[in-house]
Design a protein around this motif. Sequence first.
Motif, PDB file in Angstrom:
ATOM      1  N   GLN A  28     -44.440 -28.331  11.936  1.00 21.99           N
ATOM      2  CA  GLN A  28     -43.077 -28.669  12.346  1.00 21.99           C
ATOM      3  C   GLN A  28     -42.068 -28.295  11.268  1.00 21.99           C
ATOM      4  OE1 GLN A  28     -42.267 -32.856  12.817  1.00 21.99           O
ATOM      5  NE2 GLN A  28     -40.428 -32.506  14.051  1.00 21.99           N
ATOM      6  N   LEU A  29     -42.388 -28.598  10.021  1.00 23.89           N
ATOM      7  CA  LEU A  29     -41.486 -28.267   8.921  1.00 23.89           C
ATOM      8  C   LEU A  29     -41.368 -26.759   8.754  1.00 23.89           C
ATOM      9  CD1 LEU A  29     -39.684 -29.006   6.574  1.00 23.89           C
ATOM     10  CD2 LEU A  29     -41.728 -29.325   5.155  1.00 23.89           C
ATOM     11  N   ARG A  30     -42.477 -26.042   8.864  1.00 27.36           N
ATOM     12  CA  ARG A  30     -42.448 -24.587   8.718  1.00 27.36           C
ATOM     13  C   ARG A  30     -41.544 -23.957   9.775  1.00 27.36           C
ATOM     14  NH1 ARG A  30     -47.983 -21.994   9.861  1.00 27.36           N
ATOM     15  NH2 ARG A  30     -47.260 -22.381  11.986  1.00 27.36           N
ATOM     16  N   GLU A  31     -41.690 -24.393  11.017  1.00 29.71           N
ATOM     17  CA  GLU A  31     -40.861 -23.846  12.091  1.00 29.71           C
ATOM     18  C   GLU A  31     -39.395 -24.196  11.901  1.00 29.71           C
ATOM     19  OE1 GLU A  31     -42.632 -25.361  15.635  1.00 29.71           O
ATOM     20  OE2 GLU A  31     -44.303 -23.929  15.606  1.00 29.71           O
ATOM     21  N   ALA A  32     -39.129 -25.430  11.467  1.00 32.89           N
ATOM     22  CA  ALA A  32     -37.744 -25.843  11.243  1.00 32.89           C
ATOM     23  C   ALA A  32     -37.108 -25.042  10.115  1.00 32.89           C
ATOM     24  CB  ALA A  32     -37.687 -27.336  10.936  1.00 32.89           C
ATOM     25  N   LEU A  33     -37.870 -24.772   9.051  1.00 32.49           N
ATOM     26  CA  LEU A  33     -37.357 -23.982   7.942  1.00 32.49           C
ATOM     27  C   LEU A  33     -37.032 -22.559   8.382  1.00 32.49           C
ATOM     28  CD1 LEU A  33     -39.585 -25.068   4.926  1.00 32.49           C
ATOM     29  CD2 LEU A  33     -37.093 -25.107   4.994  1.00 32.49           C
ATOM     30  N   GLN A  34     -37.862 -22.001   9.235  1.00 32.00           N
ATOM     31  CA  GLN A  34     -37.637 -20.639   9.710  1.00 32.00           C
ATOM     32  C   GLN A  34     -36.387 -20.541  10.574  1.00 32.00           C
ATOM     33  OE1 GLN A  34     -41.357 -19.913  11.706  1.00 32.00           O
ATOM     34  NE2 GLN A  34     -42.403 -19.192   9.864  1.00 32.00           N
ATOM     35  N   GLN A  35     -36.115 -21.584  11.338  1.00 36.49           N
ATOM     36  CA  GLN A  35     -35.050 -21.527  12.328  1.00 36.49           C
ATOM     37  C   GLN A  35     -33.719 -22.094  11.840  1.00 36.49           C
ATOM     38  OE1 GLN A  35     -36.587 -23.539  15.784  1.00 36.49           O
ATOM     39  NE2 GLN A  35     -38.380 -22.218  15.929  1.00 36.49           N
ATOM     40  N   ALA A  36     -33.756 -22.987  10.873  1.00 38.70           N
ATOM     41  CA  ALA A  36     -32.541 -23.720  10.482  1.00 38.70           C
ATOM     42  C   ALA A  36     -31.521 -22.810   9.801  1.00 38.70           C
ATOM     43  CB  ALA A  36     -32.904 -24.876   9.557  1.00 38.70           C
ATOM     44  N   SER A  37     -30.267 -22.992  10.160  1.00 33.40           N
ATOM     45  CA  SER A  37     -29.167 -22.341   9.454  1.00 33.40           C
ATOM     46  C   SER A  37     -28.464 -23.323   8.526  1.00 33.40           C
ATOM     47  CB  SER A  37     -28.161 -21.766  10.454  1.00 33.40           C
ATOM     48  OG  SER A  37     -27.721 -22.766  11.358  1.00 33.40           O
ATOM     49  N   ILE A  38     -28.651 -24.617   8.776  1.00 34.85           N
ATOM     50  CA  ILE A  38     -28.047 -25.675   7.953  1.00 34.85           C
ATOM     51  C   ILE A  38     -29.155 -26.546   7.378  1.00 34.85           C
ATOM     52  CG2 ILE A  38     -26.457 -27.625   7.883  1.00 34.85           C
ATOM     53  CD1 ILE A  38     -25.027 -25.060   8.558  1.00 34.85           C
ATOM     54  N   MET A  39     -29.149 -26.727   6.063  1.00 34.47           N
ATOM     55  CA  MET A  39     -30.117 -27.588   5.385  1.00 34.47           C
ATOM     56  C   MET A  39     -29.354 -28.735   4.727  1.00 34.47           C
ATOM     57  SD  MET A  39     -33.077 -25.907   5.704  1.00 34.47           S
ATOM     58  CE  MET A  39     -34.088 -26.533   4.359  1.00 34.47           C
ATOM     59  N   ILE A  40     -29.684 -29.957   5.100  1.00 38.40           N
ATOM     60  CA  ILE A  40     -29.038 -31.133   4.506  1.00 38.40           C
ATOM     61  C   ILE A  40     -30.085 -31.874   3.681  1.00 38.40           C
ATOM     62  CG2 ILE A  40     -27.776 -33.264   4.936  1.00 38.40           C
ATOM     63  CD1 ILE A  40     -26.794 -32.033   7.554  1.00 38.40           C
ATOM     64  N   ILE A  41     -29.876 -31.912   2.383  1.00 34.56           N
ATOM     65  CA  ILE A  41     -30.861 -32.463   1.446  1.00 34.56           C
ATOM     66  C   ILE A  41     -30.269 -33.698   0.775  1.00 34.56           C
ATOM     67  CG2 ILE A  41     -32.329 -31.992  -0.542  1.00 34.56           C
ATOM     68  CD1 ILE A  41     -32.930 -30.200   1.852  1.00 34.56           C
ATOM     69  N   THR A  42     -30.962 -34.816   0.867  1.00 32.40           N
ATOM     70  CA  THR A  42     -30.497 -36.059   0.257  1.00 32.40           C
ATOM     71  C   THR A  42     -31.476 -36.516  -0.817  1.00 32.40           C
ATOM     72  OG1 THR A  42     -29.428 -36.742   2.320  1.00 32.40           O
ATOM     73  CG2 THR A  42     -29.783 -38.426   0.662  1.00 32.40           C
ATOM     74  N   PHE A  43     -31.022 -36.510  -2.069  1.00 29.94           N
ATOM     75  CA  PHE A  43     -31.820 -37.026  -3.175  1.00 29.94           C
ATOM     76  C   PHE A  43     -31.609 -38.539  -3.272  1.00 29.94           C
ATOM     77  CE2 PHE A  43     -31.324 -32.760  -5.614  1.00 29.94           C
ATOM     78  CZ  PHE A  43     -32.310 -32.189  -4.815  1.00 29.94           C
ATOM     79  N   GLY A  44     -32.713 -39.288  -3.434  1.00 30.37           N
ATOM     80  CA  GLY A  44     -32.627 -40.738  -3.513  1.00 30.37           C
ATOM     81  C   GLY A  44     -32.779 -41.291  -4.905  1.00 30.37           C
ATOM     82  N   THR A  45     -33.730 -40.734  -5.672  1.00 31.33           N
ATOM     83  CA  THR A  45     -34.002 -41.255  -7.000  1.00 31.33           C
ATOM     84  C   THR A  45     -34.572 -40.157  -7.881  1.00 31.33           C
ATOM     85  OG1 THR A  45     -35.255 -42.920  -8.277  1.00 31.33           O
ATOM     86  CG2 THR A  45     -36.315 -42.023  -6.313  1.00 31.33           C
ATOM     87  N   ALA A  46     -34.314 -40.265  -9.181  1.00 33.27           N
ATOM     88  CA  ALA A  46     -34.900 -39.341 -10.154  1.00 33.27           C
ATOM     89  C   ALA A  46     -36.212 -39.880 -10.704  1.00 33.27           C
ATOM     90  CB  ALA A  46     -33.914 -39.080 -11.296  1.00 33.27           C
TER      91      ALA A  46
END
Length: 314
Positions: free
Chosen positions: A108-126
Motif C-alpha cells: 500500500q505504501l509503495r503504491e501510494a508513493l508512486q502515485q502521490a503528488s503531495i506528501m504531508i510529513i508530520t514529525f512528532g518527536t526527536a
Amino acid sequence: MKLYTSVDIAPSPKKIAYNDKILLLGSCFADNIGTKFGEYYFQTTVNPYGTLYNPASIAKAISGIGNGVSDIGIVEHNGLWHSLSHHGSFSRADKEDLVRACEQSRVQLREALQQASIMIITFGTAWVYEHEDKVVANCHKLPANRFVRRRMTVDEIVEIWQPILAAMPNKHWIFTVSPIRHVKDGLHENQISKAILLQAVDRLTAKQLDSPIGGLSYFPSYEIMLDELRDYRFYAEDMVHPSQVAVDYIWQRFVDTYMTADTQNEMRTLHQLWRDRHHRFLHPDSLEAQQFAAHIKTRLQQLQPRYPWLESIE
C-alpha cells in the motif's frame, strides 16, 4: 482589540486540488488531518504502517518499501508477534498473520508513493528507541533494557531526509511538526525535541528543490496550537492532544493556505455529501430515510464523472 497572537501564513504557490493524490505519514496529527481530508473525499492514503512518531522511522518506511518484510524487525513478546517498524495495531497472535498484514501495508505504501503528488510529513518527536542499533517505530511495551533511548540531532535528521527528497523531486512535500506534546518524555525534554524537529524542517525546506512541479513547504500547525490556541479549552481531556475544535481550526488554516477558492467550492459540495452519508435516522426503515438514501445514491451518480474515485463508496 486583538486578544490573541496570530500566526501569519503566506498562501502557498503550490495548491492542492482534487486531481492530486496525497500521502500523509507521521504522528497522530497526520491521522487527524488525514481524517479531515477524508471528510471532503480527497484521494488520500494515511499512515499505511500506522502512526509513526520520529523522523527516522518515517524515513525508513519510505526508503524500505523494496526490502520486503525481512527488514521490518519481527519480535515475539507475551504471546504476541510485533513489527518494530509498525504501529501496535499490527500486532498479532499468529506470526504469519503479522507478516501478511505488514506485507499488505508495504505494498500500500509503495503504491501510494508512486502515485502521490503531495506528501504531508508530520514529525512528532526527536527521541528514538534503538533495538540492536536500529531505530524502531514502536517498542510495543517490550522490556526497556532491550532498547537504547537517545535523541536525534538536527544534522542526523537532515542527512537522512535529504536523499529521500532528492530522489522524488516532482512531489510537493509539506512538512509540519506535531503540536501534540510528548509529556512522558518530560516537558523540558519535549521542548528540546520539538526545537530539534523545527530546526531540521527549517533546513530541509530552506533548500527548495529545482523542480517546476515539486517543492518544499512548512505548515506551522505547532505554532498555531501554541500561540493562537494556547488556552486549555482547545485541548482534549488529556490536556495533551488538540480538541476537535482545535483540529478543525488548524484544518481551516491549512485549507486557506493550500486550496484555491475553486477547490474550496468543490470541498463544500463534497463535504455535504459526506455529511448526508453520515446522517443517522432515528427510524432507518422509514419512508423518509429510504427517500434520503435514494437522494444520496443519485447525488453520487451525478458526482462520479467528475470524481471517479467516488465509485468505491458503497
